[in-house]
Design a protein around this motif. Structure first.
Motif, mmCIF file in Angstrom:
data_model
loop_
_atom_site.group_PDB
_atom_site.id
_atom_site.type_symbol
_atom_site.label_atom_id
_atom_site.label_comp_id
_atom_site.label_asym_id
_atom_site.label_seq_id
_atom_site.Cartn_x
_atom_site.Cartn_y
_atom_site.Cartn_z
ATOM 1 N N GLY A 125 0.795 -1.224 0.000
ATOM 2 C CA GLY A 125 0.000 0.000 0.000
ATOM 3 C C GLY A 125 0.819 1.262 0.000
ATOM 4 N N GLY A 126 2.064 1.136 -0.330
ATOM 5 C CA GLY A 126 2.880 2.335 -0.397
ATOM 6 C C GLY A 126 2.647 3.063 -1.702
ATOM 7 N N ASP A 127 2.617 4.355 -1.627
ATOM 8 C CA ASP A 127 2.470 5.153 -2.842
ATOM 9 C C ASP A 127 3.844 5.457 -3.407
ATOM 10 N N LEU A 128 4.514 4.419 -3.852
ATOM 11 C CA LEU A 128 5.817 4.612 -4.465
ATOM 12 C C LEU A 128 5.610 4.899 -5.940
ATOM 13 N N GLY A 129 5.787 6.146 -6.312
ATOM 14 C CA GLY A 129 5.693 6.524 -7.712
ATOM 15 C C GLY A 129 7.026 6.309 -8.397
ATOM 16 N N GLY A 130 7.096 6.772 -9.607
ATOM 17 C CA GLY A 130 8.318 6.605 -10.392
ATOM 18 C C GLY A 130 9.520 7.293 -9.751
ATOM 19 N N ALA A 131 9.298 8.494 -9.208
ATOM 20 C CA ALA A 131 10.400 9.233 -8.590
ATOM 21 C C ALA A 131 10.900 8.508 -7.336
ATOM 22 N N ALA A 132 9.982 8.000 -6.530
ATOM 23 C CA ALA A 132 10.376 7.302 -5.305
ATOM 24 C C ALA A 132 11.129 6.009 -5.637
ATOM 25 N N ILE A 133 10.661 5.293 -6.637
ATOM 26 C CA ILE A 133 11.366 4.082 -7.063
ATOM 27 C C ILE A 133 12.753 4.444 -7.580
ATOM 28 N N GLY A 134 12.841 5.555 -8.288
ATOM 29 C CA GLY A 134 14.143 6.030 -8.772
ATOM 30 C C GLY A 134 15.101 6.336 -7.632
ATOM 31 N N VAL A 135 14.574 6.912 -6.541
ATOM 32 C CA VAL A 135 15.404 7.205 -5.375
ATOM 33 C C VAL A 135 15.922 5.908 -4.751
ATOM 34 N N VAL A 136 15.042 4.920 -4.619
ATOM 35 C CA VAL A 136 15.446 3.644 -4.019
ATOM 36 C C VAL A 136 16.496 2.963 -4.895
ATOM 37 N N VAL A 137 16.289 2.961 -6.190
ATOM 38 C CA VAL A 137 17.257 2.345 -7.106
ATOM 39 C C VAL A 137 18.579 3.114 -7.063
ATOM 40 N N ALA A 138 18.517 4.441 -6.994
ATOM 41 C CA ALA A 138 19.741 5.247 -6.918
ATOM 42 C C ALA A 138 20.515 4.936 -5.633
ATOM 43 N N LEU A 139 19.805 4.756 -4.521
ATOM 44 C CA LEU A 139 20.470 4.388 -3.268
ATOM 45 C C LEU A 139 21.116 3.004 -3.383
ATOM 46 N N ALA A 140 20.435 2.080 -4.044
ATOM 47 C CA ALA A 140 20.990 0.736 -4.224
ATOM 48 C C ALA A 140 22.235 0.784 -5.114
#
Length: 148
Positions: A74-89
């Motif tokens: 139920g998280g509202d992970l949009g494209g930008a948020a997913i991009g942040v997570v991938v960038a951190l990884a």
């Protein structure tokens, strides 16, 4: 046949060493009369780098694998948020490869702070940030104990 004492093959102690530890002087020759503290590792720097690299690699893997469960729960992970997570990884993977450089340890600490800051995007990222900050703090503690 008198000469230096015979040392068995595979024993790298200097001839005449009496404390039983390979490559060490007797305890009486060291300052304070005690032998220097050693970690028991052949290459302590390499072991510590491996610990840091393994920690960052595991963090990267967990971050990438956490994207889908966060979205399903139920998280509202949009494209930008997913991009942040991938960038951190990706940053974690790059830092894992650069653990030979002393600044990489500081950058790894900053990465933990950025992950906790990503908790503004979803609470579970903050939880992951806290967990990995604790693991990173332990890795820094082990580094300090082993390397001094």
């Amino acid at each position: 046949m008198s000469g230096p004492p015979r040392v068995p093959a595979g024993d790298d102690r200097p001839a005449g060493a009496t404390d039983g530890t390979p490559g060490r002087r007797p305890a009486d020759d060291t300052p304070g009369g005690r032998p220097p503290r050693r970690s028991g590792l052949r290459n302590p720097e390499r072991a510590v780098r491996g610990l840091g690299a393994g920690t960052l690699s595991l963090e990267a893997l967990v971050l990438v694998l956490a994207i889908q469960p966060i979205r399903v729960v139920g998280g509202d992970l949009g494209g930008a948020a997913i991009g942040v997570v991938v960038a951190l990884a990706v940053a974690a993977v790059l830092l894992a490869g650069m653990m030979r450089r002393p600044w990489a340890w500081h950058a790894g600490t900053a990465l933990q702070g950025l992950l906790m800051l990503a908790g503004l995007l979803h609470w579970s990222l903050f939880v992951l940030g806290v967990v990995f900050a604790l693991v990173w703090a332990y890795a820094l503690h082990v580094r300090r104990v082993i390397l001094g």
